[in-house]
Design an enzyme around this catalytic site. Structure first.
Site, short mmCIF file in Angstrom:
data_model
loop_
_atom_site.label_atom_id
_atom_site.label_comp_id
_atom_site.label_asym_id
_atom_site.label_seq_id
_atom_site.Cartn_x
_atom_site.Cartn_y
_atom_site.Cartn_z
N THR A 114 0.83 -1.20 0.00
CA THR A 114 0.00 0.00 0.00
C THR A 114 0.86 1.24 0.00
O THR A 114 1.93 1.25 0.59
CB THR A 114 -0.85 -0.02 1.29
N GLY B 162 0.30 -2.67 5.53
CA GLY B 162 0.50 -3.93 6.24
C GLY B 162 -0.76 -4.77 6.25
O GLY B 162 -1.66 -4.58 5.43
N1 ASP Z 1 -3.08 -2.62 4.31
C1 ASP Z 1 -3.52 -3.11 3.04
C2 ASP Z 1 -4.76 -3.92 3.22
O1 ASP Z 1 -4.83 -4.73 4.13
C3 ASP Z 1 -2.50 -3.97 2.34
C4 ASP Z 1 -1.15 -3.34 2.14
O2 ASP Z 1 -0.67 -2.60 3.00
O3 ASP Z 1 -0.53 -3.58 1.08
O4 ASP Z 1 -5.65 -3.81 2.42
#
Ligand code: ASP
Length: 247
Positions: free
Chosen positions: A116, A168
């Protein structure tokens, strides 16, 4: 923060916009949120498809509707109202994301991968803002929404404490109300210590995450308990830095 997030959404190396991780159905479903710490105004979108820059739609939800979160077809209808062009679904699928999807299918891997994007900023007057955008966890079930579009979880900004964006494991981040927990800690603690309060909270749920935080006085921190996190910062005087590895 919107401009920074848009540029990262357009970069195929990150899991947002073009380059988003694919769902288990091989589709792109994106979540994004934006918050202004001066007015505590926030906007977010969940499960949107066929939009190049979900972060801009999240900001429009904040500034042009009485709502905070719009999802799926309703969010996309709002994008149409704004005249935001729809892009072909395939145009958001980067070769790297497709390779990962195929690998996931072949190996029945259960660990999601992260990536993300987030941006936090403070201006000369001490006003803070935060933005987060994502394709979500890789191979997620269609319809799954993570922490990124949830205000107080993946994103929070308050001029009285600081602006936070998280990446995360969304389910873990949600369960410890990560961004607001860190924001509350930042009322009294320096940026790094406040961010570490967040990582500590994640221990209870064995959560992996990365956090960026800036306080109204310019104190900032970038911490993570994942193997690595791509990160960069810049000051008004041009001083800048970037890193991927820990430390
Ligand atoms: N936090 C994001 C989610 O759980 C994933 C990521 O950080 O890539 O959708």
């Amino acid at each position: 923060v919107e401009a920074a997030a848009r540029s990262l959404e357009d970069n195929p190396w990150f899991n947002a916009g073009y380059g988003s991780a694919l769902t288990s159905a091989g589709t792109v479903e994106m979540d994004a949120s934006w918050m202004d710490g001066e007015r505590l105004v926030a906007g977010a979108v969940g499960c949107v498809t066929r939009l190049k820059n979900p972060i801009s739609l999240a900001r429009a939800v904040a500034e042009k509707t009485p709502h905070v979160l719009l999802v799926g077809p309703g969010a996309e209808a709002f994008a149409d109202e704004l005249g935001t062009p729809r892009v072909p679904a395939e145009s958001l699928i980067a070769p790297r994301a497709l390779d990962r999807f195929k690998l996931h299918q072949q190996t029945a891997r259960t660990q999601p991968s992260f990536g993300t994007i987030g941006a936090v900023a403070v201006d000369q007057r001490g006003h803070v803002a935060a933005a987060t955008s994502t394709g979500g966890t890789s191979f997620k079930r269609p319809g799954r929404v993570g922490d990124s579009p949830l205000i107080g979880l993946g994103t929070y900004a308050d001029d009285e404490a600081g602006a936070i964006s998280a990446t995360g494991h969304g389910e873990a981040i949600i369960r410890v109300v990560l961004a607001k927990t860190i924001c509350d800690a930042a009322r009294t603690l320096p940026a790094k210590e406040a961010a570490l309060v967040g990582l500590k909270a994640l221990e209870r749920v064995q959560g992996e995450a990365g956090i960026i935080l800036v306080k109204p006085d310019g104190d900032f921190a970038m911490v993570f308990n994942t193997v690595q996190m791509s990160r960069a910062w810049i000051r008004a005087d041009g001083l800048e830095g970037s890193a991927v590895a820990p430390g």
